[in-house]
Each structure stands twice: as structure tokens, then as C-alpha cells.
Write a protein that holds these residues in place. Structure first.
Motif, short mmCIF file in Angstrom:
data_model
loop_
_atom_site.label_atom_id
_atom_site.label_comp_id
_atom_site.label_asym_id
_atom_site.label_seq_id
_atom_site.Cartn_x
_atom_site.Cartn_y
_atom_site.Cartn_z
N GLY A 134 3.90 0.23 17.44
CA GLY A 134 4.18 0.60 18.81
C GLY A 134 4.06 2.08 19.10
N PHE A 135 3.20 2.79 18.39
CA PHE A 135 3.00 4.19 18.72
C PHE A 135 1.55 4.45 19.13
CE2 PHE A 135 3.23 4.44 13.87
CZ PHE A 135 1.86 4.29 13.69
N GLY A 136 1.32 5.61 19.71
CA GLY A 136 0.00 5.95 20.22
C GLY A 136 -0.89 6.56 19.17
N SER A 137 -1.91 7.26 19.64
CA SER A 137 -2.92 7.82 18.74
C SER A 137 -2.35 8.89 17.83
CB SER A 137 -4.07 8.40 19.57
OG SER A 137 -3.61 9.42 20.43
N GLU A 138 -1.16 9.43 18.20
CA GLU A 138 -0.57 10.48 17.36
C GLU A 138 0.17 9.91 16.16
OE1 GLU A 138 2.65 8.97 19.92
OE2 GLU A 138 0.54 9.49 20.21
N GLY A 139 0.34 8.59 16.12
CA GLY A 139 1.11 7.97 15.04
C GLY A 139 0.45 8.15 13.68
N ARG A 140 1.27 8.49 12.69
CA ARG A 140 0.78 8.67 11.32
C ARG A 140 1.52 7.71 10.40
NH1 ARG A 140 -3.72 11.46 10.47
NH2 ARG A 140 -2.93 12.38 8.53
N LEU A 141 0.84 7.30 9.33
CA LEU A 141 1.39 6.33 8.39
C LEU A 141 1.42 6.90 6.98
CD1 LEU A 141 -0.52 3.12 9.54
CD2 LEU A 141 1.79 3.80 10.17
N LEU A 142 2.34 6.39 6.18
CA LEU A 142 2.34 6.63 4.74
C LEU A 142 1.69 5.42 4.08
CD1 LEU A 142 5.90 8.09 4.06
CD2 LEU A 142 3.71 9.32 4.05
N ARG A 143 0.66 5.65 3.31
CA ARG A 143 0.00 4.59 2.54
C ARG A 143 0.48 4.69 1.10
NH1 ARG A 143 -4.99 4.09 -0.49
NH2 ARG A 143 -5.74 1.93 -0.44
N LEU A 144 1.21 3.67 0.67
CA LEU A 144 1.81 3.64 -0.66
C LEU A 144 1.14 2.55 -1.49
CD1 LEU A 144 4.08 4.31 -2.74
CD2 LEU A 144 5.54 2.71 -1.49
N VAL A 145 0.54 2.94 -2.61
CA VAL A 145 -0.18 1.99 -3.47
C VAL A 145 0.45 2.02 -4.86
CG1 VAL A 145 -2.41 1.31 -4.44
CG2 VAL A 145 -2.30 2.35 -2.17
N ARG A 146 0.86 0.86 -5.35
CA ARG A 146 1.47 0.77 -6.68
C ARG A 146 0.90 -0.42 -7.45
NH1 ARG A 146 7.79 0.74 -6.98
NH2 ARG A 146 7.57 -1.13 -5.71
N ILE A 147 0.91 -0.31 -8.77
CA ILE A 147 0.64 -1.45 -9.66
C ILE A 147 1.97 -2.09 -9.99
CG2 ILE A 147 -0.38 -2.20 -11.83
CD1 ILE A 147 -1.82 0.53 -11.90
N ARG A 148 2.05 -3.41 -9.92
CA ARG A 148 3.26 -4.12 -10.33
C ARG A 148 2.94 -4.95 -11.57
NH1 ARG A 148 7.56 -4.08 -7.19
NH2 ARG A 148 8.42 -3.97 -9.29
N THR A 149 3.82 -4.88 -12.54
CA THR A 149 3.63 -5.57 -13.81
C THR A 149 4.81 -6.48 -14.11
OG1 THR A 149 4.67 -3.80 -15.10
CG2 THR A 149 2.29 -3.64 -14.73
N ALA A 150 4.56 -7.52 -14.90
CA ALA A 150 5.60 -8.41 -15.41
C ALA A 150 5.46 -8.43 -16.92
CB ALA A 150 5.46 -9.81 -14.83
N ASP A 151 6.52 -8.00 -17.63
CA ASP A 151 6.44 -7.86 -19.08
C ASP A 151 5.19 -7.08 -19.48
OD1 ASP A 151 8.81 -9.17 -19.38
OD2 ASP A 151 7.93 -11.08 -20.01
N ARG A 152 4.92 -6.01 -18.69
CA ARG A 152 3.85 -5.06 -18.96
C ARG A 152 2.47 -5.61 -18.64
NH1 ARG A 152 5.06 -0.65 -21.07
NH2 ARG A 152 3.00 -0.32 -21.97
N THR A 153 2.35 -6.81 -18.17
CA THR A 153 1.07 -7.37 -17.75
C THR A 153 0.85 -7.07 -16.26
OG1 THR A 153 1.17 -9.17 -19.35
CG2 THR A 153 -0.27 -9.48 -17.46
N PRO A 154 -0.27 -6.44 -15.89
CA PRO A 154 -0.50 -6.16 -14.47
C PRO A 154 -0.69 -7.45 -13.68
CG PRO A 154 -2.45 -5.62 -15.79
CD PRO A 154 -1.35 -5.93 -16.76
N ILE A 155 0.07 -7.58 -12.62
CA ILE A 155 0.04 -8.78 -11.79
C ILE A 155 -0.62 -8.52 -10.45
CG2 ILE A 155 1.44 -10.56 -10.66
CD1 ILE A 155 1.52 -10.73 -13.68
#
Length: 252
Positions: A134-155
């Protein structure tokens, strides 16, 4: 024989070093019980930082290839895994179709959840994002990228978009093996909720993403996209999960 690491590769240097040392252990270049080169020696051989070396060694120790002896050095385990683990079906668990955090999903399957930050950057919101938040052209976003693992295996790789104005605290958070939900709640927000169905599609792992998931480029992935809200009904984030299908089961 000395090998070189490729700084231009999409595969992180620690992962390259880990796989190189693992292959040398498995082919007998380093025998069971033998001490491996010191951090200084590895630094001289491969020109990588101590942080990179320590992470590679720690992951090999966690997987049973190495044993650390404080004050003495790091040694090859006496009983190392005989073969490389297969790239498929290394971890498979179910998750209910409500908003259950990845950490909770792992715990319910007696697995240990892990997280590693890939990138955190401020980006311009596109039309879809602007409409949701709901914001205009001035709106900025944080893009957060992570790897998630289960028992060290990438999922999966998580790709989440938050409005900077409300969630600026994410810039200072610690994401290593941490639940994102815990970070959000500890900063005064409720747990994310879904007010509408998610979209589930199939995609192929792009070349820059595949090494993080330990799959070949083109490997089929699930892509789960959802619009998440705070408990007061305000938009919280747009999320995409790029999931290795052979390591994850949906219960719907």
C-alpha cells in the motif's frame, strides 16, 4: 597435489574447500587418524580467510570426517563415511499447511533447523509489492535471502520482502541458525499469518541458486509464494520458498 579455488564461482569458497578436503579424505589422500594441514598451511595453499577455513573444517567435523583435538590439531576421523551421501532424499519431512515456521517443522520431525544468510539488501518495490504494502513509488523493500537446512542438509532458499520503514530492524539482526519468526516477534510484531492461499508452482534451479541447495542446475524445485500478515491484519511480508522437492513433503 594442490588445487585452486574459484573465487568467481557461485559456490561459496568454504563449500569449495569443504568438498575438496572431503574428496581427499575419501580417496585416501588423508588417511584415518592423520592430522590435516593447519589453518596457516591451508591459508597458504588456498589463499582463503581463517573464517572460511574454520567453517569448512567445522562442517566436515559435524559430518564425521574430522575430529578436532584442542591444542593438538584436527585429524581425520577413524571411521569416516565410506561414500559421499546421495544428493537426493537426504531429508524428507512433512509440514501442515498452516503458517508453521521452518524451525517448528524441523523440530516436529526431530531434525535440527539451520539458517545461513545469502544476502540482505534494500531494493525498489515493483508494482505487485507496492500494491500489497500500500505504498507509492517511493516505497522501498528489504530483500532477505537465506538458505534453510535440516540436519545440515539444504532444503530451501527463502526469499522474503519486507517494507523498510516498518522492518528496518532486520538490517541489524543475526540470521545464522536463527528463526526469522523469533526475530520478528522479539521486535514487537506478532507471528506471521496467512489470510489467503499460497501459490505453489514448479521451477528449475537456476545456476546461481543450485550450488547453495547442493543440486545440479535445472533440478526441479517447488516455489511456494505467499502474502503474510501481522496479527493486526497489516501486511508483513511477501515470501517465496524455493524448495528441493525430494527433500520436502507437504501435508495438505
Amino acid at each position: 597435489m594442490t588445487h585452486t579455488l574459484d573465487e568467481g564461482s557461485s559456490t561459496p569458497l568454504y563449500a569449495q574447500l569443504r568438498e575438496l578436503l572431503k574428496s581427499q579424505i575419501e580417496d585416501g589422500s588423508f588417511a584415518p587418524g592423520e592430522r590435516i594441514p593447519s589453518e596457516d598451511k591451508l591459508n597458504g595453499l588456498y589463499g582463503v580467510s581463517r573464517i572460511t577455513i574454520r567453517r569448512a573444517l567445522q562442517e566436515l567435523a559435524d559430518d564425521g570426517y574430522l575430529v578436532k583435538c584442542p591444542g593438538k590439531g584436527t585429524y581425520v576421523g577413524e571411521r569416516i563415511p565410506s561414500m559421499r551421501r546421495p544428493t537426493k532424499i537426504r531429508a524428507k519431512f512433512t509440514q501442515n499447511n498452516d503458517v508453521q515456521s521452518f524451525t517448528e517443522a524441523c523440530a516436529s520431525n526431530s531434525q535440527s533447523a539451520g539458517a545461513h544468510l545469502v544476502s540482505l539488501e534494500e531494493v525498489e518495490g515493483l508494482e505487485e509489492e507496492r500494491d500489497f504494502f500500500g505504498f507509492g513509488s517511493e516505497g522501498r523493500l528489504l530483500r532477505l535471502v537465506r538458505i534453510r537446512t535440516a540436519d545440515r542438509t539444504p532444503i530451501m532458499i527463502e526469499e522474503n520482502y519486507f517494507p523498510v520503514g516498518t522492518y528496518g530492524f532486520l538490517l541489524d539482526a543475526d540470521y545464522e541458525d536463527t528463526s526469522l519468526y523469533d526475530i520478528i516477534v522479539s521486535n514487537g510484531h506478532g507471528e506471521p499469518t496467512l489470510n489467503e492461499p499460497c501459490d505453489l508452482d514448479l521451477e528449475k534451479a537456476p545456476a546461481d541458486m543450485a550450488p547453495y541447495l547442493d543440486v545440479p542446475a535445472g533440478e526441479p524445485l517447488f516455489c511456494l509464494a505467499g502474502r503474510y500478515f501481522d496479527t493486526d491484519g497489516s501486511p508483513m511480508y511477501l515470501g517465496k520458498q524455493h524448495i528441493v522437492g525430494t527433500r520436502y513433503t507437504f501435508r495438505i
